[in-house]
Design a protein around this motif. Structure first.
Motif, PDB file in Angstrom:
ATOM      1  N   ALA A 150       0.866  -1.249  -0.057  1.00 18.93           N
ATOM      2  CA  ALA A 150       0.090   0.139  -0.073  1.00 18.93           C
ATOM      3  C   ALA A 150       0.793   1.118  -0.017  1.00 18.93           C
ATOM      4  CB  ALA A 150      -0.931   0.087   1.086  1.00 18.93           C
ATOM      5  N   GLY A 151       1.875   1.321   0.865  1.00 19.58           N
ATOM      6  CA  GLY A 151       2.745   2.395   0.663  1.00 19.58           C
ATOM      7  C   GLY A 151       3.449   2.771  -0.602  1.00 19.58           C
ATOM      8  N   LEU A 152       3.750   1.566  -1.553  1.00 16.14           N
ATOM      9  CA  LEU A 152       4.404   1.779  -2.747  1.00 16.14           C
ATOM     10  C   LEU A 152       3.300   2.595  -3.748  1.00 16.14           C
ATOM     11  CD1 LEU A 152       6.509   1.580  -4.901  1.00 16.14           C
ATOM     12  CD2 LEU A 152       5.686  -0.821  -5.456  1.00 16.14           C
ATOM     13  N   ALA A 153       2.008   2.010  -3.278  1.00  9.39           N
ATOM     14  CA  ALA A 153       0.904   2.530  -4.211  1.00  9.39           C
ATOM     15  C   ALA A 153       0.658   3.905  -4.035  1.00  9.39           C
ATOM     16  CB  ALA A 153      -0.355   1.605  -4.133  1.00  9.39           C
ATOM     17  N   ALA A 154       0.732   4.229  -2.844  1.00  6.11           N
ATOM     18  CA  ALA A 154       0.590   5.679  -2.186  1.00  6.11           C
ATOM     19  C   ALA A 154       1.720   6.450  -2.849  1.00  6.11           C
ATOM     20  CB  ALA A 154       0.439   5.884  -0.892  1.00  6.11           C
ATOM     21  N   ALA A 155       2.896   5.878  -2.782  1.00 10.03           N
ATOM     22  CA  ALA A 155       4.107   6.855  -3.335  1.00 10.03           C
ATOM     23  C   ALA A 155       3.955   7.008  -4.929  1.00 10.03           C
ATOM     24  CB  ALA A 155       5.246   6.184  -3.012  1.00 10.03           C
ATOM     25  N   LEU A 156       3.492   5.977  -5.612  1.00  5.44           N
ATOM     26  CA  LEU A 156       3.034   6.115  -7.041  1.00  5.44           C
ATOM     27  C   LEU A 156       1.912   6.903  -7.594  1.00  5.44           C
ATOM     28  CD1 LEU A 156       4.396   2.689  -8.217  1.00  5.44           C
ATOM     29  CD2 LEU A 156       5.828   4.728  -8.115  1.00  5.44           C
ATOM     30  N   GLY A 157       1.087   7.142  -6.425  1.00  8.48           N
ATOM     31  CA  GLY A 157      -0.198   7.760  -6.645  1.00  8.48           C
ATOM     32  C   GLY A 157      -1.176   6.899  -7.510  1.00  8.48           C
ATOM     33  N   VAL A 158      -1.096   5.628  -7.149  1.00  9.48           N
ATOM     34  CA  VAL A 158      -1.897   4.902  -8.080  1.00  9.48           C
ATOM     35  C   VAL A 158      -2.782   3.956  -6.827  1.00  9.48           C
ATOM     36  CG1 VAL A 158      -0.855   4.674 -10.092  1.00  9.48           C
ATOM     37  CG2 VAL A 158      -0.396   3.115  -8.239  1.00  9.48           C
ATOM     38  N   ASP A 159      -3.825   3.360  -7.364  1.00 10.14           N
ATOM     39  CA  ASP A 159      -4.591   2.239  -6.364  1.00 10.14           C
ATOM     40  C   ASP A 159      -3.868   1.004  -6.327  1.00 10.14           C
ATOM     41  OD1 ASP A 159      -7.762   2.483  -5.272  1.00 10.14           O
ATOM     42  OD2 ASP A 159      -7.274   0.475  -5.888  1.00 10.14           O
ATOM     43  N   THR A 160      -4.162   0.345  -5.248  1.00  7.91           N
ATOM     44  CA  THR A 160      -3.466  -0.994  -4.906  1.00  7.91           C
ATOM     45  C   THR A 160      -4.047  -2.064  -6.029  1.00  7.91           C
ATOM     46  OG1 THR A 160      -5.353  -1.702  -3.604  1.00  7.91           O
ATOM     47  CG2 THR A 160      -3.488  -0.553  -2.543  1.00  7.91           C
ATOM     48  N   TRP A 161      -4.984  -1.784  -6.687  1.00 10.00           N
ATOM     49  CA  TRP A 161      -5.378  -2.969  -7.800  1.00 10.00           C
ATOM     50  C   TRP A 161      -4.468  -2.767  -8.863  1.00 10.00           C
ATOM     51  CZ3 TRP A 161      -6.103  -1.899 -12.760  1.00 10.00           C
ATOM     52  CH2 TRP A 161      -6.769  -0.711 -12.999  1.00 10.00           C
ATOM     53  N   VAL A 162      -3.544  -1.534  -8.808  1.00  6.18           N
ATOM     54  CA  VAL A 162      -2.670  -1.547 -10.295  1.00  6.18           C
ATOM     55  C   VAL A 162      -1.341  -2.291  -9.742  1.00  6.18           C
ATOM     56  CG1 VAL A 162      -1.220   0.013 -11.521  1.00  6.18           C
ATOM     57  CG2 VAL A 162      -3.723   0.868 -10.823  1.00  6.18           C
ATOM     58  N   ILE A 163      -1.127  -2.206  -8.444  1.00  7.89           N
ATOM     59  CA  ILE A 163       0.025  -2.997  -7.953  1.00  7.89           C
ATOM     60  C   ILE A 163      -0.112  -4.590  -8.032  1.00  7.89           C
ATOM     61  CG2 ILE A 163       1.764  -3.415  -6.048  1.00  7.89           C
ATOM     62  CD1 ILE A 163       2.107  -0.547  -7.337  1.00  7.89           C
ATOM     63  N   THR A 164      -1.303  -4.629  -7.673  1.00 10.56           N
ATOM     64  CA  THR A 164      -1.704  -6.144  -7.808  1.00 10.56           C
ATOM     65  C   THR A 164      -1.770  -6.563  -9.240  1.00 10.56           C
ATOM     66  OG1 THR A 164      -3.281  -5.932  -5.884  1.00 10.56           O
ATOM     67  CG2 THR A 164      -3.720  -7.961  -7.292  1.00 10.56           C
ATOM     68  N   LEU A 165      -2.133  -5.969 -10.213  1.00 10.85           N
ATOM     69  CA  LEU A 165      -2.116  -6.340 -11.671  1.00 10.85           C
ATOM     70  C   LEU A 165      -0.624  -6.496 -12.265  1.00 10.85           C
ATOM     71  CD1 LEU A 165      -3.376  -6.777 -14.320  1.00 10.85           C
ATOM     72  CD2 LEU A 165      -3.373  -4.467 -14.754  1.00 10.85           C
ATOM     73  N   PHE A 166       0.253  -5.474 -11.511  1.00 14.28           N
ATOM     74  CA  PHE A 166       1.656  -5.785 -11.890  1.00 14.28           C
ATOM     75  C   PHE A 166       2.338  -6.795 -11.325  1.00 14.28           C
ATOM     76  CE2 PHE A 166       6.127  -4.045 -11.374  1.00 14.28           C
ATOM     77  CZ  PHE A 166       6.369  -4.056 -12.788  1.00 14.28           C
ATOM     78  N   LEU A 167       1.809  -7.344  -9.870  1.00 13.43           N
ATOM     79  CA  LEU A 167       2.285  -8.691  -9.488  1.00 13.43           C
ATOM     80  C   LEU A 167       1.803  -9.849 -10.314  1.00 13.43           C
ATOM     81  CD1 LEU A 167       1.525  -7.733  -5.698  1.00 13.43           C
ATOM     82  CD2 LEU A 167       3.799  -8.335  -6.673  1.00 13.43           C
ATOM     83  N   PHE A 168       0.594  -9.685 -10.884  1.00 14.59           N
ATOM     84  CA  PHE A 168       0.047 -10.865 -11.412  1.00 14.59           C
ATOM     85  C   PHE A 168       0.746 -11.055 -12.839  1.00 14.59           C
ATOM     86  CE2 PHE A 168      -2.866 -11.989 -15.130  1.00 14.59           C
ATOM     87  CZ  PHE A 168      -3.290 -13.145 -14.609  1.00 14.59           C
ATOM     88  N   ILE A 169       1.086  -9.948 -13.352  1.00 15.72           N
ATOM     89  CA  ILE A 169       1.899 -10.039 -14.538  1.00 15.72           C
ATOM     90  C   ILE A 169       3.272 -10.677 -14.368  1.00 15.72           C
ATOM     91  CG2 ILE A 169       3.158  -8.591 -16.427  1.00 15.72           C
ATOM     92  CD1 ILE A 169       0.594  -6.556 -16.184  1.00 15.72           C
ATOM     93  N   GLN A 170       3.903 -10.174 -13.237  1.00 15.68           N
ATOM     94  CA  GLN A 170       5.290 -10.607 -12.968  1.00 15.68           C
ATOM     95  C   GLN A 170       5.373 -12.256 -12.686  1.00 15.68           C
ATOM     96  OE1 GLN A 170       7.595  -7.904 -10.238  1.00 15.68           O
ATOM     97  NE2 GLN A 170       5.727  -6.924  -9.889  1.00 15.68           N
ATOM     98  N   ILE A 171       4.333 -12.736 -11.813  1.00 18.12           N
ATOM     99  CA  ILE A 171       4.165 -13.885 -11.543  1.00 18.12           C
ATOM    100  C   ILE A 171       4.146 -14.905 -12.796  1.00 18.12           C
ATOM    101  CG2 ILE A 171       3.041 -15.733 -10.335  1.00 18.12           C
ATOM    102  CD1 ILE A 171       2.498 -13.565  -8.269  1.00 18.12           C
ATOM    103  N   CYS A 172       3.286 -14.174 -13.766  1.00 20.07           N
ATOM    104  CA  CYS A 172       2.939 -15.134 -14.952  1.00 20.07           C
ATOM    105  C   CYS A 172       4.146 -15.085 -15.940  1.00 20.07           C
ATOM    106  CB  CYS A 172       1.824 -14.270 -15.749  1.00 20.07           C
ATOM    107  SG  CYS A 172       0.216 -14.699 -15.026  1.00 20.07           S
ATOM    108  N   ILE A 173       4.834 -14.122 -15.962  1.00 21.82           N
ATOM    109  CA  ILE A 173       6.147 -14.095 -17.052  1.00 21.82           C
ATOM    110  C   ILE A 173       6.963 -15.056 -16.030  1.00 21.82           C
ATOM    111  CG2 ILE A 173       8.139 -12.602 -17.109  1.00 21.82           C
ATOM    112  CD1 ILE A 173       6.227 -10.330 -17.480  1.00 21.82           C
ATOM    113  N   GLY A 174       7.193 -14.990 -14.887  1.00 25.91           N
ATOM    114  CA  GLY A 174       8.189 -16.084 -14.122  1.00 25.91           C
ATOM    115  C   GLY A 174       7.628 -17.554 -14.468  1.00 25.91           C
TER     116      GLY A 174
END
Length: 493
Positions: free
Chosen positions: A138-162
């Protein structure tokens, strides 16, 4: 229009690692294998960007043989590959999908279906972990000025790539290297755990170092070793926490697996054209290798995943969980035994007290051990039988290879049917005995624990894989010197 006719063109268009046009030199196979191994270690040390420190690893107890790294880009490890293999083996072995794996076209369809299913399993194993377990920062999301679901989507993409990278790395090793990527990654992960378990000097919860060697150095230098021998709790501490049981288990498993790998029935063969030319076809006691144990444990892991997801939604009729550990209900009995802390009553009570749950009764602990023993033995037999059929090691496929190599069984007619009938006397029976034996050996290692908490299954797999890798290396060198041997060993590219 049949389902197969629709899916076959899709399977054919899936990206694939090209097969070499000619035989890959031994030194080049070594280089490809080492390069993929180095890439695996690099990926295992790349953390997921945006993951919160409060995240839970759903597969913590199965991490050793899933060959993944908690919180890293390859957190899924070989899980999707193994799960896809389980599903297809059950469908083909149960004759729900009618495939003759000795037919090149059916074999190609099977491989395409497996790869397609791996892509689906990567998504299906990633999504549940993002619903409350791998949490966005949540701290990273606040620092980037985006909602937490954006970070969740980015996590999803990373795990799928791996997950996709692991799949293609396995394919590179299988086609250009030695052995398989799955085996290589298991050995890498378990070996790292064992080395860490031996030399880790960081302090544990008891104040002593976590690693076996520095812990004993501290126990001896502190003068507390004598007092520990004077009480039952002290002796139990030395056996479990100080690693005596795990060290004994590790040594026994190593010695037994190396010995059993050399136990075999040798079927005599003679050449049909060259008088006096004779050979032997070895049928090992562990004919299907120990890889079916991955399938058994992976099946348990996926069952536990269902329980965790339901419990996380407040549905606890299958059992309650503390993190990713089942504490009661049917999921408790279906969970894997991983160490003495799962069955020694005093240790079980201590663990449950720390989690805030009532400890199971003695009969429940015994039933838990019994269920795990049944799953390992019965599952080892079933998956071993499926394994030899889907990997071309069954009596029919073996008979065809022997016949095509110009060999025959002395005293029998020189045709595939006669050779297959002879092979049926040995291969299925040895496979069943080997599957049951390897299940019991896995149970033994799981009950006593292993150095570095690698897990009984992980240690068993590692020792067997390393031994067979040694045999593969010798075989590759031999075939490079004598190319005609490739046809008999079924190594044509």
């Amino acid at each position: 229009m049949s389902f197969r006719s629709v899916m076959e063109p899709i399977f054919a268009r899936l990206p694939a690692v090209a097969r070499p046009d000619k035989q890959v030199l031994f030194k080049n196979k070594i280089m490809w294998t080492l390069a993929i191994l180095a890439l695996y270690f690099i990926l295992s040390n790349i953390p997921l960007f945006g993951m919160s420190a409060e995240s839970i690893d759903l597969f913590a107890h199965y991490r050793a043989f899933f060959a993944g790294a908690t919180g890293s880009l390859i957190v899924l490890g070989i899980g999707p590959i193994v799960t896809a293999s389980i599903i297809l083996q059950l469908l083909v072995g149960g004759d729900i999908i009618h495939l003759d794996l000795s037919d090149p076209r059916d074999q190609s369809y099977f491989q395409g279906a497996q790869k397609f299913l791996v892509f689906i399993m990567i998504i299906l194993e990633t999504l549940p972990q993002l619903f409350g377990y791998i949490q966005p920062d949540a701290g990273l999301a606040a620092a980037l000025g985006v909602d937490t679901w954006v970070i969740t989507l980015f996590l999803f993409i990373q795990i799928c790539i791996g997950g996709v990278l692991i799949m293609y790395m396995d394919e590179v090793v299988s086609k250009w290297g030695i052995g398989s990527g799955i085996s290589l990654f298991i050995v890498a992960g378990v070996s790292q755990s064992i080395v860490t378990g031996l030399v880790n000097w960081l302090p544990g919860t008891d104040g002593f170092a976590i690693g076996l060697i520095p812990k004993w150095v501290q126990l001896i230098s502190s003068g507390e070793l004598g007092s520990l021998f004077s009480s039952f709790d002290g002796i139990l501490y030395l056996l479990v926490n100080a690693g005596i049981l795990s060290l004994i288990s590790t040594v026994i498993i190593f010695v037994v697996v190396v010995y059993v790998e050399s136990v075999r029935i040798e079927i005599p063969l003679s050449h049909t054209s060259v008088r006096g030319a004779r050979g032997k076809f070895p049928v090992k006691l562990i004919y299907a290798s120990v890889l079916p144990m991955i399938l058994v444990r992976a099946l348990q892991a996926n069952i536990q995943l269902i329980g965790v997801l339901l419990a996380g939604r407040g549905i606890t009729f299958l059992g309650e969980y503390s993190g990713s550990t089942p504490v009661n209900g049917i999921m408790y009995y279906l969970s894997a035994i991983n160490s003495p802390s799962d069955w020694i009553p005093s240790l079980v009570q201590s663990n449950y007290a720390s989690m805030g749950f009532d400890a199971p009764a003695l009969w429940q602990i015994g039933l838990h051990v019994g269920v795990d023993a049944f799953l390992l033995v019965a599952g080892g037999i079933i998956f071993a039988l499926f394994w030899i059929e889907t990997t071309g090691m069954g009596a029919k496929q073996t008979a065809k290879k022997i016949y095509n190599s110009g060999m025959q069984v002395p005293g029998f007619r020189n045709n595939i049917a006669s050779i297959e009938k002879y092979m049926q006397r040995y291969i299925p029976k040895v496979t069943i005995i080997g599957g049951a034996f390897i299940g019991l050996l896995t149970l033994f290692a799981s009950l006593l624990g292993t150095v570095g908490s690698a897990g009984g299954t992980g240690l068993l797999l590692t020792v067997s894989i390393v031994y067979r890798l040694y045999e593969d290396l010798a075989s590759e060198q031999l075939m490079e010197m004598h190319p005609m041997l490739r046809s008999f060993l079924g190594k044509e590219d």
